[in-house]
Enzyme design. Structure first.
Site, PDB file in Angstrom:
ATOM      1  N   VAL A 162      15.803 -18.666   8.387  1.00  0.00           N
ATOM      2  CA  VAL A 162      16.822 -18.908   9.236  1.00  0.00           C
ATOM      3  C   VAL A 162      18.070 -18.545   8.663  1.00  0.00           C
ATOM      4  O   VAL A 162      18.495 -19.275   7.726  1.00  0.00           O
ATOM      5  CB  VAL A 162      16.649 -20.354   9.715  1.00  0.00           C
ATOM      6  N   LYS A 197      13.069 -18.998  14.910  1.00  0.00           N
ATOM      7  CA  LYS A 197      14.070 -19.340  13.952  1.00  0.00           C
ATOM      8  C   LYS A 197      14.229 -20.928  14.779  1.00  0.00           C
ATOM      9  O   LYS A 197      14.311 -22.150  14.050  1.00  0.00           O
ATOM     10  CB  LYS A 197      15.334 -18.724  13.822  1.00  0.00           C
ATOM     11  N   ILE A 217      22.394 -17.504   4.512  1.00  0.00           N
ATOM     12  CA  ILE A 217      23.119 -18.751   4.870  1.00  0.00           C
ATOM     13  C   ILE A 217      22.288 -19.965   4.435  1.00  0.00           C
ATOM     14  O   ILE A 217      21.307 -20.099   4.868  1.00  0.00           O
ATOM     15  CB  ILE A 217      23.749 -18.822   6.181  1.00  0.00           C
ATOM     16  N   LYS A 272       0.837  -1.295  -0.016  1.00  0.00           N
ATOM     17  CA  LYS A 272       0.071   0.155   0.089  1.00  0.00           C
ATOM     18  C   LYS A 272       0.991   1.179  -0.109  1.00  0.00           C
ATOM     19  O   LYS A 272       0.239   2.260  -0.547  1.00  0.00           O
ATOM     20  CB  LYS A 272      -1.084   0.034   1.017  1.00  0.00           C
ATOM     21  N   GLU A 276      14.069  -6.256  13.121  1.00  0.00           N
ATOM     22  CA  GLU A 276      12.564  -6.547  12.831  1.00  0.00           C
ATOM     23  C   GLU A 276      11.746  -4.955  12.954  1.00  0.00           C
ATOM     24  O   GLU A 276      12.482  -4.255  13.340  1.00  0.00           O
ATOM     25  CB  GLU A 276      11.858  -7.489  13.663  1.00  0.00           C
ATOM     26  N   GLY A 306      19.354 -15.731   7.514  1.00  0.00           N
ATOM     27  CA  GLY A 306      19.318 -14.932   6.177  1.00  0.00           C
ATOM     28  C   GLY A 306      19.977 -15.450   4.968  1.00  0.00           C
ATOM     29  O   GLY A 306      19.280 -16.746   4.263  1.00  0.00           O
ATOM     30  N   GLY A 344      20.132  -8.696   6.775  1.00  0.00           N
ATOM     31  CA  GLY A 344      20.361  -7.441   5.887  1.00  0.00           C
ATOM     32  C   GLY A 344      19.587  -7.659   4.547  1.00  0.00           C
ATOM     33  O   GLY A 344      19.447  -9.010   3.975  1.00  0.00           O
TER      34      GLY A 344
END
Ligand code: HSE
Length: 322
Positions: free
Chosen positions: A132, A205, A136, A45, A190, A134, A302
């Protein structure tokens, strides 16, 4: 060349990262995989915010029908975050026969069997590598090349925000609040960073890992969890004097036919393999009875590292669909 049309739900930090990564590497992905991945729609939105990307206004929609009712959309990429609304959108995507990629650990941890089971029952793929660790690759190996193992234990630094805060407090002596703001500005935290610093994100996670590694369903709220809000500069200095560092660690181990898990700040001797995991980097140590000791390491938060995992899932699905 095979065309793969994706719809991105949510153009926040990660959605923007996916868009950027695709702009940066779309041609490379096409040449290496034969997949021409196109963002066909963006469900969002907030269409005016300057995100540093060039998005055609016609891509934006706030009408779910434009996503779930469009037969040209192959994959729904859920990056809205939060539990209830995001989960309902994923169910709608599955019901519409769309494959789903998500980075949403909170929604997965809350509804793991329902989401994975419903997708399987509908014959669509649900992939969640970015949820979980990022960037990796953790979920992929656990669900494919490591399936021959029975696991004994795991230990993980799996929240980039808290690891960044603890690292900067330790190495630069900077105050908690200042470093948290920096982690937010870098897109690690977050939307509500209390979920990071109080350990809730890590519990989400670990809940996912408990299902995959030990086959045990543990709700995040049932995982004994202590975050880092109580860590002071005195604690950091005391750790230093003992030749240790403080890290927020998720731990789990097999016990009989089941498994136990918990999350807490831990004093790690500087020689410990996890002690040198700094900034937004994450690491997962896991021990399987065939493979023995394994360590996964890389950027755990990131926009671009997370986008790497999201797009990896998109590519996997793109290759699998006819
Ligand atoms: N807020 C999360 C973290 C993002 O800091 O690790 C990646 O899951």
């Amino acid at each position: 060349m095979k065309n793969v049309n994706i719809a991105i739900l949510g153009l926040g930090n990660i959605g923007t990262g996916v868009y950027k990564a695709l702009a940066m590497n779309g041609a490379h992905i096409a040449s290496t995989t034969g997949l021409d991945i196109t963002v066909a729609k963006i469900f969002e939105k907030d269409t005016d915010r300057d995100r540093g990307i060039d998005v055609a206004p016609s891509l934006f929609t706030q009408d779910e029908g434009d996503i779930f009712g469009d037969p040209a959309i192959d994959i729904v990429v859920e990056l809205i975050g939060g539990v209830d609304f995001a989960t309902s959108l994923m169910f709608k995507a599955v019901a519409a026969g769309k494959h789903v990629v998500t980075a949403n650990k909170a929604a997965l941890a809350a509804n793991f069997e329902q989401l994975t089971g419903t997708a399987e029952g509908a014959g669509v793929m649900l992939r969640y590598e970015a949820s979980v660790g990022g960037g990796i690759p953790i979920i992929g190996p656990l669900t494919t090349s490591l399936l021959a193992n029975r696991y004994e234990e795991l230990m993980g630094i799996l929240n980039g925000t808290t690891n960044y805060i603890l690292t900067k407090m330790t190495q630069e002596g900077r105050p908690y609040g200042e470093v948290l703001q920096e982690a937010q500005a870098k897109g690690f935290a977050e939307a509500d960073p209390s979920g990071d610093v109080e350990g809730e994100d890590l519990a989400n996670k670990l809940s996912i890992l408990m299902s995959l590694v030990f086959g045990k369903r543990v709700l995040p709220s049932d995982i004994p969890t202590t975050g880092i809000t109580g860590i002071t500069m005195d604690d950091i200095r005391d750790a230093e004097k003992a030749d240790c560092v403080i890290k927020l660690v998720a731990s789990a181990f097999r016990q009989g036919d089941g498994a136990e898990c918990f999350i807490q700040p831990v004093l790690l001797n500087k020689g410990h393999p996890l002690a040198s995991v700094n900034d937004e980097y994450n690491a997962l140590y896991i021990k399987g009875n065939a493979v023995d000791d394994l360590m996964f390491y890389g950027k755990g938060a990131g926009p671009l590292p997370t986008a790497s995992a999201v797009l990896g899932d998109v590519i996997e699905i793109g290759r699998a669909i006819g």
